[in-house]
Write a protein that holds these residues in place. Structure first.
Motif, PDB file in Angstrom:
ATOM      1  N   PRO A  89     -13.215  59.364  43.543  1.00  0.00           N
ATOM      2  CA  PRO A  89     -13.009  60.907  43.017  1.00  0.00           C
ATOM      3  C   PRO A  89     -13.907  61.598  43.795  1.00  0.00           C
ATOM      4  N   ARG A  90     -14.983  61.254  44.544  1.00  0.00           N
ATOM      5  CA  ARG A  90     -15.787  62.144  45.108  1.00  0.00           C
ATOM      6  C   ARG A  90     -15.037  62.527  46.695  1.00  0.00           C
ATOM      7  N   SER A  91     -14.422  61.438  47.013  1.00  0.00           N
ATOM      8  CA  SER A  91     -13.927  61.553  48.469  1.00  0.00           C
ATOM      9  C   SER A  91     -12.469  62.510  48.127  1.00  0.00           C
ATOM     10  N   LEU A  92     -11.928  62.317  47.031  1.00  0.00           N
ATOM     11  CA  LEU A  92     -10.828  63.299  46.617  1.00  0.00           C
ATOM     12  C   LEU A  92     -11.435  64.593  46.659  1.00  0.00           C
ATOM     13  N   ALA A  93     -12.703  64.712  45.882  1.00  0.00           N
ATOM     14  CA  ALA A  93     -13.025  66.298  45.685  1.00  0.00           C
ATOM     15  C   ALA A  93     -13.191  66.868  47.048  1.00  0.00           C
ATOM     16  N   ILE A  94     -13.934  65.946  47.916  1.00  0.00           N
ATOM     17  CA  ILE A  94     -14.358  66.675  49.249  1.00  0.00           C
ATOM     18  C   ILE A  94     -12.846  67.064  50.077  1.00  0.00           C
ATOM     19  N   MET A  95     -12.086  66.089  50.149  1.00  0.00           N
ATOM     20  CA  MET A  95     -10.658  66.357  50.642  1.00  0.00           C
ATOM     21  C   MET A  95     -10.023  67.673  49.853  1.00  0.00           C
ATOM     22  N   ARG A  96     -10.304  67.859  48.482  1.00  0.00           N
ATOM     23  CA  ARG A  96      -9.659  69.200  47.911  1.00  0.00           C
ATOM     24  C   ARG A  96     -10.202  70.215  48.495  1.00  0.00           C
ATOM     25  N   ILE A  97     -11.627  70.335  48.542  1.00  0.00           N
ATOM     26  CA  ILE A  97     -12.168  71.424  48.804  1.00  0.00           C
ATOM     27  C   ILE A  97     -12.046  71.986  50.269  1.00  0.00           C
ATOM     28  N   CYS A  98     -11.806  70.872  51.414  1.00  0.00           N
ATOM     29  CA  CYS A  98     -11.524  71.167  52.544  1.00  0.00           C
ATOM     30  C   CYS A  98     -10.167  71.518  52.833  1.00  0.00           C
ATOM     31  N   THR A  99      -9.422  71.080  51.906  1.00  0.00           N
ATOM     32  CA  THR A  99      -7.871  71.596  52.345  1.00  0.00           C
ATOM     33  C   THR A  99      -8.055  72.896  51.618  1.00  0.00           C
ATOM     34  N   GLY A 100      -8.492  73.455  50.692  1.00  0.00           N
ATOM     35  CA  GLY A 100      -8.552  74.807  50.020  1.00  0.00           C
ATOM     36  C   GLY A 100      -8.930  75.918  50.987  1.00  0.00           C
ATOM     37  N   LEU A 101     -10.278  75.346  52.009  1.00  0.00           N
ATOM     38  CA  LEU A 101     -10.608  76.066  52.776  1.00  0.00           C
ATOM     39  C   LEU A 101      -9.789  76.206  54.142  1.00  0.00           C
ATOM     40  N   LEU A 102      -9.184  75.035  54.383  1.00  0.00           N
ATOM     41  CA  LEU A 102      -8.120  74.962  55.510  1.00  0.00           C
ATOM     42  C   LEU A 102      -6.978  75.898  55.223  1.00  0.00           C
ATOM     43  N   ILE A 103      -6.569  76.038  54.152  1.00  0.00           N
ATOM     44  CA  ILE A 103      -5.346  76.762  53.789  1.00  0.00           C
ATOM     45  C   ILE A 103      -5.792  78.098  53.846  1.00  0.00           C
ATOM     46  N   LEU A 104      -6.827  78.536  53.406  1.00  0.00           N
ATOM     47  CA  LEU A 104      -7.660  80.155  53.525  1.00  0.00           C
ATOM     48  C   LEU A 104      -7.578  80.466  54.976  1.00  0.00           C
ATOM     49  N   MET A 105      -8.050  79.494  55.632  1.00  0.00           N
ATOM     50  CA  MET A 105      -8.344  79.746  57.193  1.00  0.00           C
ATOM     51  C   MET A 105      -6.842  80.093  57.897  1.00  0.00           C
ATOM     52  N   ASP A 106      -5.746  79.028  57.545  1.00  0.00           N
ATOM     53  CA  ASP A 106      -4.319  79.224  58.124  1.00  0.00           C
ATOM     54  C   ASP A 106      -3.809  80.432  57.581  1.00  0.00           C
ATOM     55  N   LEU A 107      -3.880  80.904  56.399  1.00  0.00           N
ATOM     56  CA  LEU A 107      -3.404  82.126  55.946  1.00  0.00           C
ATOM     57  C   LEU A 107      -4.111  83.393  56.701  1.00  0.00           C
ATOM     58  N   ALA A 108      -5.551  83.347  56.935  1.00  0.00           N
ATOM     59  CA  ALA A 108      -6.039  84.322  57.403  1.00  0.00           C
ATOM     60  C   ALA A 108      -5.553  84.546  59.083  1.00  0.00           C
ATOM     61  N   GLY A 109      -5.391  83.528  59.715  1.00  0.00           N
ATOM     62  CA  GLY A 109      -4.923  83.586  60.948  1.00  0.00           C
ATOM     63  C   GLY A 109      -3.528  84.062  61.155  1.00  0.00           C
TER      64      GLY A 109
END
Length: 206
Positions: A11-31
């Motif tokens: 679950p810790r690796s999934l949490a890291i993936m969740r956080i990174c995915t949220g950041l990635l979506i925000l960066m994609d939307l900003a671009g």
């Protein structure tokens, strides 16, 4: 073979993936937001009527972004997607905001499919399988509750196979003369459409 044990995910690796995915979506939307008017409204290069005409029929191609071509409506959808990404980042109502993020991302990609690349498709698939994964079980607002987070073995297996296939396929594609003779890095850094200041500097060193 014990499928349940093989498909176990920390679950810790999934949490890291969740956080990174949220950041990635925000960066994609900003671009994408920088060219909101040009790429996603009726005042741009692909009006909604044309986008609907070019889209394929089917339940997976429904695009809420083509319901209106006004800049206000598109800004609303971008804002909603950003809020869902922030909720995903902090792990609030994780399963529901994952579903919402996936739906809005799918719709956004269908709005102007000429802007998509392989990474966009991978992100969509990752979000789809994550709907069935407990990636809100750790380091999240949801983790404060006492509810259990069951793992769907099929979804966990598909999730891992998707990530593994990225490395496998890209590795096979690199069995070409350009990669074997060492010139591929220079060629990649020289792509003007994707080259930033750091890439230009690195290319000048060759």
């Amino acid at each position: 073979m014990n499928w349940k044990r093989w498909s176990h995910l920390d679950p810790r690796s999934l949490a890291i993936m969740r956080i990174c995915t949220g950041l990635l979506i925000l960066m994609d939307l900003a671009g994408r937001f920088r060219c909101l008017k040009d790429h996603y409204t009726d005042q741009g290069i692909l009006p909604c009527s044309m986008a609907r005409a070019l889209s394929e029929s089917g339940p997976w191609t429904f695009c809420v972004h083509t319901l209106s071509g006004t800049i206000q409506f598109q800004m609303f959808l971008f804002g909603l997607a950003a809020l869902a990404a922030v909720a995903l980042l902090v792990g609030w109502r994780t399963q529901w905001v994952t579903l919402l993020s996936w739906f809005l991302l799918l719709s956004l990609h269908h709005r102007n499919r000429f802007l998509n690349d392989g990474g966009d498709y991978e992100l969509r698939m990752l979000l789809f399988w994550a709907i069935f994964l407990p990636w809100g079980a750790r380091w999240s607002v949801d983790s404060r509750s006492t509810r259990s987070y069951p793992v769907a073995p099929l979804a966990a297996t598909a999730y891992m196979l998707q990530i593994a296939s990225i490395y496998l396929v890209t590795g096979l594609h690199k069995l070409t003369p350009f990669w074997l003779d060492g010139s591929a890095i220079f060629r990649s850094l020289s792509l003007i459409n994707f080259q930033g200041p750091l890439g230009a500097f690195a290319a000048s060193l060759f």
